[in-house]
Design a protein around this motif. Structure first.
Motif, PDB file in Angstrom:
ATOM      1  N   GLY A  95     -16.762  54.889 -23.985  1.00 14.10           N
ATOM      2  CA  GLY A  95     -16.231  56.240 -24.146  1.00 14.10           C
ATOM      3  C   GLY A  95     -17.351  57.263 -24.086  1.00 14.10           C
ATOM      4  N   SER A  96     -16.966  58.538 -23.920  1.00 13.10           N
ATOM      5  CA  SER A  96     -17.972  59.609 -23.986  1.00 13.10           C
ATOM      6  C   SER A  96     -18.645  59.608 -25.339  1.00 13.10           C
ATOM      7  CB  SER A  96     -17.321  60.977 -23.798  1.00 13.10           C
ATOM      8  OG  SER A  96     -16.499  60.996 -22.679  1.00 13.10           O
ATOM      9  N   ASP A  97     -17.916  59.130 -26.332  1.00 14.61           N
ATOM     10  CA  ASP A  97     -18.461  59.124 -27.688  1.00 14.61           C
ATOM     11  C   ASP A  97     -19.805  58.395 -27.745  1.00 14.61           C
ATOM     12  OD1 ASP A  97     -16.146  60.444 -28.338  1.00 14.61           O
ATOM     13  OD2 ASP A  97     -15.155  58.692 -29.218  1.00 14.61           O
ATOM     14  N   GLU A  98     -19.938  57.300 -27.007  1.00 15.13           N
ATOM     15  CA  GLU A  98     -21.227  56.598 -27.018  1.00 15.13           C
ATOM     16  C   GLU A  98     -22.326  57.478 -26.418  1.00 15.13           C
ATOM     17  OE1 GLU A  98     -21.607  52.831 -24.891  1.00 15.13           O
ATOM     18  OE2 GLU A  98     -23.647  52.592 -25.643  1.00 15.13           O
ATOM     19  N   VAL A 195     -23.320  69.436 -20.858  1.00 18.70           N
ATOM     20  CA  VAL A 195     -22.070  70.091 -20.490  1.00 18.70           C
ATOM     21  C   VAL A 195     -21.005  68.998 -20.356  1.00 18.70           C
ATOM     22  CG1 VAL A 195     -20.885  71.582 -18.842  1.00 18.70           C
ATOM     23  CG2 VAL A 195     -23.328  71.927 -19.295  1.00 18.70           C
ATOM     24  N   ASP A 196     -20.028  69.057 -21.226  1.00 13.14           N
ATOM     25  CA  ASP A 196     -18.961  68.056 -21.262  1.00 13.14           C
ATOM     26  C   ASP A 196     -17.853  68.506 -20.317  1.00 13.14           C
ATOM     27  OD1 ASP A 196     -16.888  66.315 -21.893  1.00 13.14           O
ATOM     28  OD2 ASP A 196     -17.299  66.344 -24.055  1.00 13.14           O
ATOM     29  N   GLU A 197     -17.710  67.782 -19.213  1.00 16.54           N
ATOM     30  CA  GLU A 197     -16.689  68.111 -18.212  1.00 16.54           C
ATOM     31  C   GLU A 197     -15.551  67.092 -18.226  1.00 16.54           C
ATOM     32  OE1 GLU A 197     -18.970  70.843 -14.919  1.00 16.54           O
ATOM     33  OE2 GLU A 197     -18.865  68.700 -14.443  1.00 16.54           O
ATOM     34  N   ALA A 198     -15.126  66.707 -19.428  1.00 11.02           N
ATOM     35  CA  ALA A 198     -14.051  65.720 -19.561  1.00 11.02           C
ATOM     36  C   ALA A 198     -12.791  66.133 -18.792  1.00 11.02           C
ATOM     37  CB  ALA A 198     -13.717  65.515 -21.044  1.00 11.02           C
ATOM     38  N   TYR A 199     -12.578  67.450 -18.669  1.00  7.21           N
ATOM     39  CA  TYR A 199     -11.329  67.947 -18.063  1.00  7.21           C
ATOM     40  C   TYR A 199     -11.527  68.565 -16.685  1.00  7.21           C
ATOM     41  CZ  TYR A 199      -9.684  67.245 -22.804  1.00  7.21           C
ATOM     42  OH  TYR A 199      -9.370  66.682 -24.010  1.00  7.21           O
ATOM     43  N   ASN A 222     -18.530  62.920 -18.400  1.00 11.25           N
ATOM     44  CA  ASN A 222     -17.204  62.699 -17.802  1.00 11.25           C
ATOM     45  C   ASN A 222     -16.572  61.522 -18.532  1.00 11.25           C
ATOM     46  OD1 ASN A 222     -16.946  63.416 -14.212  1.00 11.25           O
ATOM     47  ND2 ASN A 222     -17.624  64.722 -15.878  1.00 11.25           N
ATOM     48  N   THR A 223     -15.299  61.293 -18.275  1.00  7.39           N
ATOM     49  CA  THR A 223     -14.603  60.195 -18.949  1.00  7.39           C
ATOM     50  C   THR A 223     -13.467  59.681 -18.071  1.00  7.39           C
ATOM     51  OG1 THR A 223     -13.351  59.596 -20.932  1.00  7.39           O
ATOM     52  CG2 THR A 223     -13.052  61.827 -20.125  1.00  7.39           C
ATOM     53  N   LEU A 224     -13.079  58.435 -18.280  1.00 10.14           N
ATOM     54  CA  LEU A 224     -11.862  57.931 -17.642  1.00 10.14           C
ATOM     55  C   LEU A 224     -10.633  58.167 -18.517  1.00 10.14           C
ATOM     56  CD1 LEU A 224     -12.557  54.531 -15.797  1.00 10.14           C
ATOM     57  CD2 LEU A 224     -12.873  56.860 -14.983  1.00 10.14           C
ATOM     58  N   ARG A 234     -11.787  52.703 -22.839  1.00  8.85           N
ATOM     59  CA  ARG A 234     -13.029  53.285 -23.360  1.00  8.85           C
ATOM     60  C   ARG A 234     -14.127  53.252 -22.310  1.00  8.85           C
ATOM     61  NH1 ARG A 234     -11.862  56.333 -25.313  1.00  8.85           N
ATOM     62  NH2 ARG A 234     -13.629  56.743 -26.658  1.00  8.85           N
ATOM     63  N   LEU A 235     -14.076  54.160 -21.375  1.00  7.85           N
ATOM     64  CA  LEU A 235     -15.184  54.288 -20.443  1.00  7.85           C
ATOM     65  C   LEU A 235     -15.575  55.754 -20.294  1.00  7.85           C
ATOM     66  CD1 LEU A 235     -16.846  52.181 -18.498  1.00  7.85           C
ATOM     67  CD2 LEU A 235     -16.112  53.893 -16.859  1.00  7.85           C
ATOM     68  N   GLY A 236     -16.760  56.050 -20.768  1.00  9.27           N
ATOM     69  CA  GLY A 236     -17.320  57.394 -20.635  1.00  9.27           C
ATOM     70  C   GLY A 236     -18.531  57.362 -19.737  1.00  9.27           C
ATOM     71  N   MET A 237     -18.880  58.536 -19.229  1.00  9.63           N
ATOM     72  CA  MET A 237     -20.008  58.623 -18.296  1.00  9.63           C
ATOM     73  C   MET A 237     -20.921  59.757 -18.689  1.00  9.63           C
ATOM     74  SD  MET A 237     -17.521  58.836 -15.052  1.00  9.63           S
ATOM     75  CE  MET A 237     -15.909  58.496 -15.726  1.00  9.63           C
TER      76      MET A 237
HETATM   77  C1  LIG Z   1     -11.018  63.667 -24.744  1.00 10.19           C
HETATM   78  C2  LIG Z   1     -12.418  64.181 -24.660  1.00 10.19           C
HETATM   79  C3  LIG Z   1     -13.466  63.326 -24.342  1.00 10.19           C
HETATM   80  C4  LIG Z   1     -13.217  61.872 -24.063  1.00 10.19           C
HETATM   81  O1  LIG Z   1     -13.837  61.054 -24.951  1.00 10.19           O
HETATM   82  P1  LIG Z   1     -13.802  59.471 -24.654  1.00 10.19           P
HETATM   83  O2  LIG Z   1     -14.654  58.950 -25.783  1.00 10.19           O
HETATM   84  O3  LIG Z   1     -14.433  59.279 -23.316  1.00 10.19           O
HETATM   85  O4  LIG Z   1     -12.388  59.038 -24.694  1.00 10.19           O
HETATM   86  C5  LIG Z   1     -14.734  63.839 -24.232  1.00 10.19           C
HETATM   87  N1  LIG Z   1     -14.967  65.151 -24.429  1.00 10.19           N
HETATM   88  C6  LIG Z   1     -13.986  66.004 -24.719  1.00 10.19           C
HETATM   89  C7  LIG Z   1     -14.280  67.439 -24.875  1.00 10.19           C
HETATM   90  C8  LIG Z   1     -12.677  65.547 -24.862  1.00 10.19           C
HETATM   91  O5  LIG Z   1     -11.705  66.410 -25.193  1.00 10.19           O
END
Ligand SMILES: *Cc1c(COP(=O)(O)O)cnc(C)c1O
Length: 365
Positions: A95-98, A195-199, A222-224, A234-237
């Protein structure tokens, strides 16, 4: 033959870089000096072996008996061209969390360094700051949820190691103005800009990850989990210079992305047409939902969105939240977030789900 200098981390594109950047100066000394754990699969990179007696694995129960590829090379090879980056500019995590947590562990000395972030924004930047004992400095967005680069920079000092920006931002939904983001990138001297481009797949703006070669101090997340409809795996980039990605790779757990996740990620990447259809369906629904929400008697303010959710301010967020829950509909109550008072964050669902939401809200008294 001249031996490659392993201390000189290659940065092929620095000639085009828009900022001077000395990475060693901003990395925690223990991380810079870190000798990573060398796992069996790191040492063996041959092609033709068929007897694997190097990792104390059970020889039965193939393929799950084997440790996964620690650097996920096959997955990165599929992902990087799709994202317009090089595999060596790519980190994959649980996940992006990591990736967010690793940014703290790589750059921030506990009880000494600090980070600056836009506010309101995604909650994990603050949680990971607290876990890592790093001071978190939120800087409020303006009433249209836009950031002011100079306000962010004014909160930075010599110990600021990270500036957190989220665009499109969660929970506000809007893109940050690109010129403001680039002002921070050009003027922030003592750390990295994340810069978090999750969306970004839901937005018409050009993704900032395509500017990696201009900004050696930039990390893009980025994230899946969102557009790619794969939150469960749970795959973040993280995308950044090769030098920064090398630091991620040596700091992470050796087998941080399990084999099932790597396999499922490859599978969804191969179904790109389906994903694009989902994204365009969601964007169509966004166009339908927004004016309908705006018409509701309970609507006090509706914010423009570049994401797959919308922030709406209503007459009484707590009461309307509870009313919806009673009808089996869950949205996100942001009433207690600064600047989001009486705000509900609503994810765009299927057409049926959105219709059900609208009809419930129309009946609210
Ligand atoms: C949902 C979201 C993520 C995704 O997190 P994951 O750990 O990859 O599921 C990341 N950043 C933002 C701002 C989000 O809203």
């Amino acid at each position: 033959m001249i031996q490659p200098d392993t201390n000189a981390i290659p940065q092929p594109a620095t000639s085009r870089a828009a900022v001077d950047f000395d990475l060693q100066r901003i990395v925690r000394p223990n991380i810079w000096a870190l000798e990573p754990y060398s796992c069996a699969r790191d040492e063996f990179k041959g092609m033709a072996a068929h007897v694997f007696l190097d990792a104390n694995e059970n020889p039965y129960h193939s393929p799950l008996n084997r440790y996964p590829d620690p650097l996920q090379e096959k997955l990165k090879a599929a992902l990087a061209p799709l994202k317009g980056v090089r595999p060596t500019q790519t980190f994959l995590g649980n996940g992006s969390d990591e990736a967010i947590d690793l940014v703290y562990r790589i750059f921030c000395r506990p009880a000494q360094d600090n980070v600056v972030a836009i506010a309101p924004t995604y909650g994990m930047y603050k949680v990971c700051a607290d876990v890592n004992d790093v001071e978190y400095r939120p800087v409020l967005l303006d009433e249209n949820f836009q950031m002011d680069a100079h306000k962010l920079l004014a909160r930075c000092d010599a110990n600021t190691r990270v500036v957190w920006i989220c665009s499109p931002n969660n929970p506000t939904g809007n893109n940050m103005q690109r010129a403001e983001v680039e002002t921070v990138l050009r003027n922030f001297r003592s750390g990295v800009v994340v810069v978090d481009e999750a969306y970004s797949d839901f937005s018409a703006a050009e993704p900032l990850r395509l500017q990696l070669d201009r900004y050696p101090n930039l990390i893009v997340l980025n994230t899946l989990s969102k557009a790619w409809a794969s939150a469960a795996i749970r795959l973040g980039m993280a995308f950044a210079s090769e030098a920064i990605i090398s630091l991620f790779n040596k700091t992470k757990y050796p087998y941080n992305v399990n084999a099932l996740t790597q396999e499922q990620a490859l599978s969804i990447l191969s179904e790109r047409d389906k994903v694009e259809q989902w994204v365009s369906q969601i964007k169509n629904e966004r166009e339908r939902l927004l004016p309908a929400l705006y018409e509701l008697p309970i609507c006090r303010r509706l914010y423009p969105t570049d994401a797959n959710f919308v922030l709406i301010k209503v007459t009484d967020a707590d009461a309307i939240y509870r009313y919806l829950v009673e009808r089996g509909i869950v949205v996100r109550n942001r009433n207690r977030v600064q600047l989001c008072e009486n705000g509900l964050r609503i994810t765009i669902g299927t057409p049926q789900e959105n219709t059900e939401l609208l009809s419930a809200l129309r009946q609210y008294k």
